[in-house]
Write a protein that holds these residues in place. Sequence first.
Motif, PDB file in Angstrom:
ATOM      1  N   ALA A 201      45.073  43.453  -4.852  1.00  0.00           N
ATOM      2  CA  ALA A 201      44.238  42.422  -4.233  1.00  0.00           C
ATOM      3  C   ALA A 201      43.272  43.003  -3.208  1.00  0.00           C
ATOM      4  O   ALA A 201      42.336  42.328  -2.774  1.00  0.00           O
ATOM      5  CB  ALA A 201      45.121  41.362  -3.582  1.00  0.00           C
ATOM      6  N   TYR A 202      43.486  44.267  -2.800  1.00  0.00           N
ATOM      7  CA  TYR A 202      42.564  44.916  -1.866  1.00  0.00           C
ATOM      8  C   TYR A 202      41.302  45.412  -2.567  1.00  0.00           C
ATOM      9  O   TYR A 202      40.314  45.745  -1.896  1.00  0.00           O
ATOM     10  CB  TYR A 202      43.249  46.107  -1.194  1.00  0.00           C
ATOM     11  N   ALA A 203      41.312  45.494  -3.894  1.00  0.00           N
ATOM     12  CA  ALA A 203      40.192  46.094  -4.621  1.00  0.00           C
ATOM     13  C   ALA A 203      38.842  45.449  -4.304  1.00  0.00           C
ATOM     14  O   ALA A 203      37.841  46.161  -4.107  1.00  0.00           O
ATOM     15  CB  ALA A 203      40.474  46.047  -6.121  1.00  0.00           C
ATOM     16  N   PRO A 204      38.725  44.101  -4.210  1.00  0.00           N
ATOM     17  CA  PRO A 204      37.415  43.516  -3.888  1.00  0.00           C
ATOM     18  C   PRO A 204      36.921  43.853  -2.483  1.00  0.00           C
ATOM     19  O   PRO A 204      35.750  43.600  -2.175  1.00  0.00           O
ATOM     20  CB  PRO A 204      37.669  41.997  -4.017  1.00  0.00           C
ATOM     21  N   HIS A 205      37.793  44.403  -1.652  1.00  0.00           N
ATOM     22  CA  HIS A 205      37.433  44.689  -0.261  1.00  0.00           C
ATOM     23  C   HIS A 205      37.315  46.191  -0.006  1.00  0.00           C
ATOM     24  O   HIS A 205      37.501  46.651   1.119  1.00  0.00           O
ATOM     25  CB  HIS A 205      38.490  44.090   0.670  1.00  0.00           C
ATOM     26  N   ALA A 206      36.994  46.943  -1.048  1.00  0.00           N
ATOM     27  CA  ALA A 206      36.915  48.403  -0.923  1.00  0.00           C
ATOM     28  C   ALA A 206      35.977  48.856   0.199  1.00  0.00           C
ATOM     29  O   ALA A 206      36.313  49.800   0.931  1.00  0.00           O
ATOM     30  CB  ALA A 206      36.492  49.012  -2.253  1.00  0.00           C
ATOM     31  N   PRO A 207      34.778  48.250   0.387  1.00  0.00           N
ATOM     32  CA  PRO A 207      33.912  48.710   1.483  1.00  0.00           C
ATOM     33  C   PRO A 207      34.583  48.627   2.851  1.00  0.00           C
ATOM     34  O   PRO A 207      34.457  49.536   3.676  1.00  0.00           O
ATOM     35  CB  PRO A 207      32.702  47.773   1.390  1.00  0.00           C
ATOM     36  N   ALA A 208      35.329  47.535   3.107  1.00  0.00           N
ATOM     37  CA  ALA A 208      36.015  47.403   4.396  1.00  0.00           C
ATOM     38  C   ALA A 208      37.092  48.466   4.548  1.00  0.00           C
ATOM     39  O   ALA A 208      37.316  48.992   5.647  1.00  0.00           O
ATOM     40  CB  ALA A 208      36.619  46.009   4.520  1.00  0.00           C
ATOM     41  N   LEU A 209      37.750  48.815   3.454  1.00  0.00           N
ATOM     42  CA  LEU A 209      38.784  49.841   3.519  1.00  0.00           C
ATOM     43  C   LEU A 209      38.170  51.210   3.804  1.00  0.00           C
ATOM     44  O   LEU A 209      38.679  51.969   4.633  1.00  0.00           O
ATOM     45  CB  LEU A 209      39.569  49.891   2.207  1.00  0.00           C
ATOM     46  N   LEU A 210      37.073  51.512   3.127  1.00  0.00           N
ATOM     47  CA  LEU A 210      36.459  52.832   3.292  1.00  0.00           C
ATOM     48  C   LEU A 210      35.871  53.021   4.683  1.00  0.00           C
ATOM     49  O   LEU A 210      35.731  54.156   5.148  1.00  0.00           O
ATOM     50  CB  LEU A 210      35.379  53.023   2.228  1.00  0.00           C
ATOM     51  N   ARG A 211      35.513  51.915   5.361  1.00  0.00           N
ATOM     52  CA  ARG A 211      34.989  52.020   6.727  1.00  0.00           C
ATOM     53  C   ARG A 211      36.094  52.264   7.743  1.00  0.00           C
ATOM     54  O   ARG A 211      35.815  52.479   8.923  1.00  0.00           O
ATOM     55  CB  ARG A 211      34.236  50.743   7.099  1.00  0.00           C
ATOM     56  N   ASN A 212      37.342  52.232   7.302  1.00  0.00           N
ATOM     57  CA  ASN A 212      38.476  52.394   8.209  1.00  0.00           C
ATOM     58  C   ASN A 212      39.422  53.482   7.700  1.00  0.00           C
ATOM     59  O   ASN A 212      40.572  53.209   7.348  1.00  0.00           O
ATOM     60  CB  ASN A 212      39.221  51.072   8.361  1.00  0.00           C
ATOM     61  N   PRO A 213      38.947  54.725   7.659  1.00  0.00           N
ATOM     62  CA  PRO A 213      39.814  55.802   7.132  1.00  0.00           C
ATOM     63  C   PRO A 213      41.099  55.983   7.932  1.00  0.00           C
ATOM     64  O   PRO A 213      42.125  56.358   7.361  1.00  0.00           O
ATOM     65  CB  PRO A 213      38.917  57.045   7.216  1.00  0.00           C
TER      66      PRO A 213
END
Length: 481
Positions: A201-213
Amino acid sequence: MTTSPSEPTRLAVVGAGPAGLAAAVTAATLGLDVVLLDAAERPGGQYYRHPAPGLGAARPEALHHDWRAFADREAALRAHVSAGRISYLPFHHVWTVVPADGGGWTLHAVAGPEEAPATVRADRVLLATGAYERQLPFPGWTLPGVVGAGGAQAMLKAGLVLPGRRILVAGSGPLLLAVAGSLAAAGATVPAVVEAASYTAYAPHAPALLRNPAKLAEGAVHGGALLRHGIRLLTRRAVVEAHGVDRVEAVTVARLDRDWRPLPGTARRIPCDALAVGHGLVPQLELATGLGCATRGGADGVAALELDAHQRTSVPGIWSAGETGGIGGAQLALAEGEIAAHAIADRPVPGGLPRTRARLRAFAGAMAAAHRPGEGWTGWLTDGTDACRCEEVPVGRIREAVSEWGARDARTVKLLTRAGMGWCQGRMCGPVVAALAAGSSGSADVGAERRPLSCPVPLRHLAGLPPAPGAPSDEVPPSGR
């Protein structure tokens, strides 16, 4: 214990968790006169909970992530208190905030074990009241040994004790991974983490994840802890029943469909002597909603405060920071506390802070959406399951209030069944009552009900309050003779 200041202060901060502590220290550094009120004995809130001093913990920081962020601010708090820039009032549970005569605000609190009345006057108020656990009930959830996931972590941090020896961790949200790792590191056997959502379910939010390494790295650390301790991660599953006589002895776990409905034929029994279960957190808004602060529905299905870019609420003179604006974690709370302090002091906000807030808020939104309970979770409830533990109201009575008596919202259900009228004032049963009343789990009014008191208050405190302006007098009028 520090006594309440007799003169009005520029800023009163309610709550000494990450957001309140950061706000108080920053505001004092910027030259404001600050009063910091907190219900606990020591600063840090639920996140930086301390072991009791008598336990002699040699390394309390081993139980926490990013301890340095807290330790630096706690040292600054002590320095400001010594210099007279902050009045720190532990054991002060603020139960209401009301407009003061002549402007500003009056904060009423219950102080100390003796529950003495205390008041503080302030020009401005910052609410950093944090959050509490979200519980979705199931048959057997009232058995001894069934505790909140955050409650199990609190037992470990504050008491250095475990709720059992073989502890299943279940529910939804990233807190489960941290809890499981902490319990296993302390010596417990954790057979599995049962996560109702799917990490896809995190897949649609990949940009937010990548901004928070750093957040991704933290997740990797938790995942490594599960592997190291041999803990299985079971996704799209939930505990649908707990079994036992004197305490929990086993649980039934079932696979869920996309809407969190238990799938027939997938149930399996897992032995355990404790269950740590939770479905995220709910912002603690009683003081804010009592003041009339506007709320919004969050991606996780619960209410949070509407706040502007400077952490202002919709009520002039009231700011808020941390989990009250939506669940986001300690790092976000620290940043928001500093932003609010600069705004209250009428100082420019350092440019890095809004960027940090935006980045962490985006990540928090991704978490909220990924772990939001599906509408079908009420499918594991039986009519005999207690929905409201305080008043012992079963699910069947709530369903009857909806189907037979026409209740369509949580407030009407409460009036008809007493669900939510007990000691916790609906904090535990709020999600189930709202879901059954609305027909889904997505009701945004969970946690947003307006109450005049945020905690139990002795009647003598209420009797000792001055009458409100314009209130009728209880004096007998003269007869005219």
